[in-house]
Design a protein around this motif. Sequence first.
Motif, PDB file in Angstrom:
ATOM      1  N   UNK A  13      -1.484   1.837  -2.889  1.00  0.00           N
ATOM      2  CA  UNK A  13      -1.853   2.886  -1.940  1.00  0.00           C
ATOM      3  C   UNK A  13      -2.584   2.315  -0.730  1.00  0.00           C
ATOM      4  N   UNK A  14      -2.552   3.077   0.349  1.00  0.00           N
ATOM      5  CA  UNK A  14      -3.349   2.768   1.528  1.00  0.00           C
ATOM      6  C   UNK A  14      -3.879   4.081   2.097  1.00  0.00           C
ATOM      7  N   UNK A  15      -5.014   4.036   2.793  1.00  0.00           N
ATOM      8  CA  UNK A  15      -5.559   5.261   3.390  1.00  0.00           C
ATOM      9  C   UNK A  15      -4.622   5.802   4.475  1.00  0.00           C
ATOM     10  N   UNK A  16      -4.624   7.098   4.636  1.00  0.00           N
ATOM     11  CA  UNK A  16      -3.833   7.725   5.695  1.00  0.00           C
ATOM     12  C   UNK A  16      -4.593   7.655   7.021  1.00  0.00           C
ATOM     13  N   UNK A  17      -3.921   8.017   8.081  1.00  0.00           N
ATOM     14  CA  UNK A  17      -4.547   8.071   9.392  1.00  0.00           C
ATOM     15  C   UNK A  17      -5.708   9.051   9.407  1.00  0.00           C
ATOM     16  N   UNK A  18      -5.616  10.101   8.612  1.00  0.00           N
ATOM     17  CA  UNK A  18      -6.698  11.082   8.506  1.00  0.00           C
ATOM     18  C   UNK A  18      -7.997  10.384   8.111  1.00  0.00           C
ATOM     19  N   UNK A  19      -7.927   9.522   7.119  1.00  0.00           N
ATOM     20  CA  UNK A  19      -9.112   8.807   6.642  1.00  0.00           C
ATOM     21  C   UNK A  19      -9.625   7.845   7.705  1.00  0.00           C
ATOM     22  N   UNK A  20      -8.727   7.090   8.300  1.00  0.00           N
ATOM     23  CA  UNK A  20      -9.167   6.095   9.271  1.00  0.00           C
ATOM     24  C   UNK A  20      -9.702   6.731  10.545  1.00  0.00           C
TER      25      UNK A  20
END
Length: 131
Positions: A13-20
Motif C-alpha cells: 500500500x501507499x498513502x493517497x493524495x488525500x493523506x499527502x
Amino acid sequence: MSPNHSQSHPSKWQPTGLVTTLLSPGARQVIRCWLGPFGFLDEQQHPRMLLAMINDPGTFGDLVRTANSNLAPTVVLNELLRKGIVEPLESGHVLLRRSAYMPATEAAQQSTVASDDCLAAYSPRRRFNDI
C-alpha cells in the motif's frame, strides 16, 4: 504484540493524495509506517485496526512511537480523527479509512523500501547542517 521491523517484502500500500495533502509531515510518517511491513498489517496485509490506547504494545501509540519517537500519539490521533483519516470504533479501536491508502505501484514499492520515513526513529541520519 510488538511490530516486526523486517523489510522482507515491500509494502502493498501507499498513502493517497488525500493523506499527502491534508496531513502534517509527522502524521504522514505515521500513515506510511501503518501501511509498511512493520507489524501493523493483518494476515491479508491490510492495515490492522489498532486500539486507541497510547501506552500499550500493538496499539496506536506503539505505531506512532515506531514511526517517530518524537511525536505525541495523542496529537497525531487527534489530527487523524479531525481530518477523517481514521474512524473511531465503539470497541475502542481506530480504523484507517480505505480512502487514505491505495495499492502501491512497483516504483513506489521500491522507493518505500529504500527510504521509508518509518525507519527514521531507528536509523538516525546527520543533516547537512549538523556539526
